[in-house]
Design a protein around this motif. Structure first.
Motif, PDB file in Angstrom:
ATOM      1  N   ASP A   9       0.834  -1.207   0.000  1.00  0.00           N
ATOM      2  CA  ASP A   9       0.000   0.000   0.000  1.00  0.00           C
ATOM      3  C   ASP A   9       0.866   1.254   0.000  1.00  0.00           C
ATOM      4  O   ASP A   9       0.590   2.216  -0.725  1.00  0.00           O
ATOM      5  CB  ASP A   9      -0.931   0.033   1.216  1.00  0.00           C
ATOM      6  N   ASP A  10       1.928   1.248   0.823  1.00  0.00           N
ATOM      7  CA  ASP A  10       2.830   2.399   0.885  1.00  0.00           C
ATOM      8  C   ASP A  10       3.518   2.644  -0.453  1.00  0.00           C
ATOM      9  O   ASP A  10       3.627   3.786  -0.908  1.00  0.00           O
ATOM     10  CB  ASP A  10       3.890   2.209   1.973  1.00  0.00           C
ATOM     11  N   LEU A  11       3.969   1.565  -1.110  1.00  0.00           N
ATOM     12  CA  LEU A  11       4.619   1.701  -2.415  1.00  0.00           C
ATOM     13  C   LEU A  11       3.642   2.219  -3.467  1.00  0.00           C
ATOM     14  O   LEU A  11       3.992   3.075  -4.286  1.00  0.00           O
ATOM     15  CB  LEU A  11       5.219   0.365  -2.855  1.00  0.00           C
ATOM     16  N   GLU A  12       2.406   1.700  -3.447  1.00  0.00           N
ATOM     17  CA  GLU A  12       1.397   2.177  -4.397  1.00  0.00           C
ATOM     18  C   GLU A  12       1.092   3.649  -4.160  1.00  0.00           C
ATOM     19  O   GLU A  12       0.947   4.418  -5.116  1.00  0.00           O
ATOM     20  CB  GLU A  12       0.122   1.345  -4.280  1.00  0.00           C
ATOM     21  N   ARG A  13       1.008   4.040  -2.887  1.00  0.00           N
ATOM     22  CA  ARG A  13       0.744   5.437  -2.545  1.00  0.00           C
ATOM     23  C   ARG A  13       1.894   6.332  -3.030  1.00  0.00           C
ATOM     24  O   ARG A  13       1.680   7.378  -3.636  1.00  0.00           O
ATOM     25  CB  ARG A  13       0.555   5.570  -1.036  1.00  0.00           C
ATOM     26  N   GLU A  14       3.129   5.888  -2.796  1.00  0.00           N
ATOM     27  CA  GLU A  14       4.292   6.670  -3.229  1.00  0.00           C
ATOM     28  C   GLU A  14       4.338   6.786  -4.748  1.00  0.00           C
ATOM     29  O   GLU A  14       4.613   7.866  -5.293  1.00  0.00           O
ATOM     30  CB  GLU A  14       5.581   6.018  -2.706  1.00  0.00           C
ATOM     31  N   LEU A  15       4.048   5.697  -5.441  1.00  0.00           N
ATOM     32  CA  LEU A  15       4.011   5.722  -6.900  1.00  0.00           C
ATOM     33  C   LEU A  15       2.965   6.721  -7.392  1.00  0.00           C
ATOM     34  O   LEU A  15       3.234   7.525  -8.295  1.00  0.00           O
ATOM     35  CB  LEU A  15       3.713   4.327  -7.451  1.00  0.00           C
ATOM     36  N   SER A  16       1.781   6.683  -6.790  1.00  0.00           N
ATOM     37  CA  SER A  16       0.713   7.607  -7.179  1.00  0.00           C
ATOM     38  C   SER A  16       1.117   9.056  -6.927  1.00  0.00           C
ATOM     39  O   SER A  16       0.840   9.935  -7.754  1.00  0.00           O
ATOM     40  CB  SER A  16      -0.571   7.299  -6.409  1.00  0.00           C
ATOM     41  N   LEU A  17       1.766   9.308  -5.794  1.00  0.00           N
ATOM     42  CA  LEU A  17       2.197  10.675  -5.489  1.00  0.00           C
ATOM     43  C   LEU A  17       3.225  11.186  -6.495  1.00  0.00           C
ATOM     44  O   LEU A  17       3.137  12.327  -6.962  1.00  0.00           O
ATOM     45  CB  LEU A  17       2.764  10.753  -4.065  1.00  0.00           C
ATOM     46  N   HIS A  18       4.185  10.327  -6.851  1.00  0.00           N
ATOM     47  CA  HIS A  18       5.194  10.743  -7.829  1.00  0.00           C
ATOM     48  C   HIS A  18       4.564  10.951  -9.204  1.00  0.00           C
ATOM     49  O   HIS A  18       4.909  11.905  -9.914  1.00  0.00           O
ATOM     50  CB  HIS A  18       6.328   9.720  -7.905  1.00  0.00           C
ATOM     51  N   LYS A  19       3.642  10.090  -9.564  1.00  0.00           N
ATOM     52  CA  LYS A  19       2.957  10.233 -10.849  1.00  0.00           C
ATOM     53  C   LYS A  19       2.185  11.549 -10.882  1.00  0.00           C
ATOM     54  O   LYS A  19       2.252  12.299 -11.861  1.00  0.00           O
ATOM     55  CB  LYS A  19       1.998   9.053 -11.057  1.00  0.00           C
ATOM     56  N   ALA A  20       1.464  11.839  -9.809  1.00  0.00           N
ATOM     57  CA  ALA A  20       0.702  13.092  -9.735  1.00  0.00           C
ATOM     58  C   ALA A  20       1.644  14.294  -9.785  1.00  0.00           C
ATOM     59  O   ALA A  20       1.342  15.304 -10.434  1.00  0.00           O
ATOM     60  CB  ALA A  20      -0.137  13.129  -8.457  1.00  0.00           C
ATOM     61  N   ARG A  21       2.785  14.195  -9.116  1.00  0.00           N
ATOM     62  CA  ARG A  21       3.750  15.299  -9.108  1.00  0.00           C
ATOM     63  C   ARG A  21       4.312  15.538 -10.510  1.00  0.00           C
ATOM     64  O   ARG A  21       4.414  16.680 -10.951  1.00  0.00           O
ATOM     65  CB  ARG A  21       4.881  14.990  -8.117  1.00  0.00           C
ATOM     66  N   GLN A  65       2.861  14.797 -13.340  1.00  0.00           N
ATOM     67  CA  GLN A  65       1.773  15.367 -14.139  1.00  0.00           C
ATOM     68  C   GLN A  65       1.587  16.850 -13.822  1.00  0.00           C
ATOM     69  O   GLN A  65       1.372  17.659 -14.724  1.00  0.00           O
ATOM     70  CB  GLN A  65       0.475  14.596 -13.905  1.00  0.00           C
ATOM     71  N   GLU A  66       1.671  17.203 -12.542  1.00  0.00           N
ATOM     72  CA  GLU A  66       1.531  18.607 -12.152  1.00  0.00           C
ATOM     73  C   GLU A  66       2.680  19.436 -12.714  1.00  0.00           C
ATOM     74  O   GLU A  66       2.468  20.563 -13.187  1.00  0.00           O
ATOM     75  CB  GLU A  66       1.466  18.745 -10.632  1.00  0.00           C
ATOM     76  N   LEU A  67       3.882  18.929 -12.705  1.00  0.00           N
ATOM     77  CA  LEU A  67       5.014  19.652 -13.273  1.00  0.00           C
ATOM     78  C   LEU A  67       4.825  19.867 -14.779  1.00  0.00           C
ATOM     79  O   LEU A  67       5.148  20.946 -15.300  1.00  0.00           O
ATOM     80  CB  LEU A  67       6.328  18.916 -12.987  1.00  0.00           C
ATOM     81  N   MET A  68       4.304  18.852 -15.460  1.00  0.00           N
ATOM     82  CA  MET A  68       4.026  18.999 -16.894  1.00  0.00           C
ATOM     83  C   MET A  68       2.971  20.080 -17.137  1.00  0.00           C
ATOM     84  O   MET A  68       3.113  20.899 -18.053  1.00  0.00           O
ATOM     85  CB  MET A  68       3.569  17.665 -17.501  1.00  0.00           C
ATOM     86  N   ARG A  69       1.926  20.096 -16.315  1.00  0.00           N
ATOM     87  CA  ARG A  69       0.895  21.138 -16.461  1.00  0.00           C
ATOM     88  C   ARG A  69       1.486  22.518 -16.201  1.00  0.00           C
ATOM     89  O   ARG A  69       1.151  23.488 -16.883  1.00  0.00           O
ATOM     90  CB  ARG A  69      -0.278  20.865 -15.516  1.00  0.00           C
ATOM     91  N   GLU A  70       2.383  22.608 -15.230  1.00  0.00           N
ATOM     92  CA  GLU A  70       3.015  23.890 -14.906  1.00  0.00           C
ATOM     93  C   GLU A  70       3.881  24.372 -16.066  1.00  0.00           C
ATOM     94  O   GLU A  70       3.859  25.560 -16.416  1.00  0.00           O
ATOM     95  CB  GLU A  70       3.849  23.759 -13.625  1.00  0.00           C
ATOM     96  N   VAL A  71       4.618  23.472 -16.679  1.00  0.00           N
ATOM     97  CA  VAL A  71       5.421  23.829 -17.858  1.00  0.00           C
ATOM     98  C   VAL A  71       4.491  24.337 -18.964  1.00  0.00           C
ATOM     99  O   VAL A  71       4.756  25.370 -19.593  1.00  0.00           O
ATOM    100  CB  VAL A  71       6.259  22.625 -18.347  1.00  0.00           C
ATOM    101  N   ASP A  72       3.383  23.631 -19.192  1.00  0.00           N
ATOM    102  CA  ASP A  72       2.422  24.049 -20.219  1.00  0.00           C
ATOM    103  C   ASP A  72       1.839  25.426 -19.900  1.00  0.00           C
ATOM    104  O   ASP A  72       1.661  26.260 -20.798  1.00  0.00           O
ATOM    105  CB  ASP A  72       1.297  23.020 -20.359  1.00  0.00           C
ATOM    106  N   ARG A  73       1.516  25.681 -18.607  1.00  0.00           N
ATOM    107  CA  ARG A  73       0.973  26.997 -18.223  1.00  0.00           C
ATOM    108  C   ARG A  73       1.983  28.109 -18.473  1.00  0.00           C
ATOM    109  O   ARG A  73       1.630  29.186 -18.960  1.00  0.00           O
ATOM    110  CB  ARG A  73       0.551  26.986 -16.750  1.00  0.00           C
ATOM    111  N   LYS A  74       3.241  27.852 -18.163  1.00  0.00           N
ATOM    112  CA  LYS A  74       4.276  28.871 -18.382  1.00  0.00           C
ATOM    113  C   LYS A  74       4.453  29.154 -19.865  1.00  0.00           C
ATOM    114  O   LYS A  74       4.588  30.310 -20.272  1.00  0.00           O
ATOM    115  CB  LYS A  74       5.613  28.422 -17.773  1.00  0.00           C
TER     116      LYS A  74
END
Length: 135
Positions: free
Chosen positions: A30-42, A44-53
């Protein structure tokens, strides 16, 4: 068949250890799945931020009426604030539900560690025969 109640037997030390190891392994998964999801979300958020800039850079190159752009920004902010309020409420509700599910999972794991699994499985077979809709 007649349904009888059998006195619950405690699990053996070996069985209890195996169940505890299994619960620990599931927690680690569960911890590994949670960490994977957090990194994936991060990411994706960085990609959106690059697109916004990049989009902001393009808008700077096509400057129009400042007053009109300001009104458009304020409208967009109002929309974002509504969405943010809705997501905060959903997050609060889901966090509460997650805490309750964690409590239930812990209670079930505690039960499974303390009882004889073979006896439990044998009773489930009897219950299935008596009432197939039991589960």
């Amino acid at each position: 068949p007649k349904l009888g109640i059998e006195v619950a037997r405690l699990a053996s030390d070996e069985t209890m250890r195996k169940e505890q190891d299994l619960a620990s392994a599931r927690n680690e998964t569960d911890d590994l799945e949670r960490e994977l999801s957090l990194h994936k979300a991060r990411v994706q958020e960085l990609m959106r931020e690059v697109d916004r800039k990049r989009a902001r850079q393009r808008r700077l190159g096509t400057a129009g009426d400042a007053e009109e752009e300001l009104l458009a920004e304020r409208r967009r902010q109002a929309e974002l604030q509504k969405g943010l309020a809705s997501l905060r409420e959903a997050e609060e509700t889901l966090s509460s539900a997650l805490r309750e599910e964690e409590r239930r999972t812990k209670a079930l794991e505690d039960i499974m560690v303390s009882v004889d699994k073979e006896q439990t499985m044998r009773h489930e077979g009897i219950a299935d025969e008596a009432d197939p809709s039991f589960h």
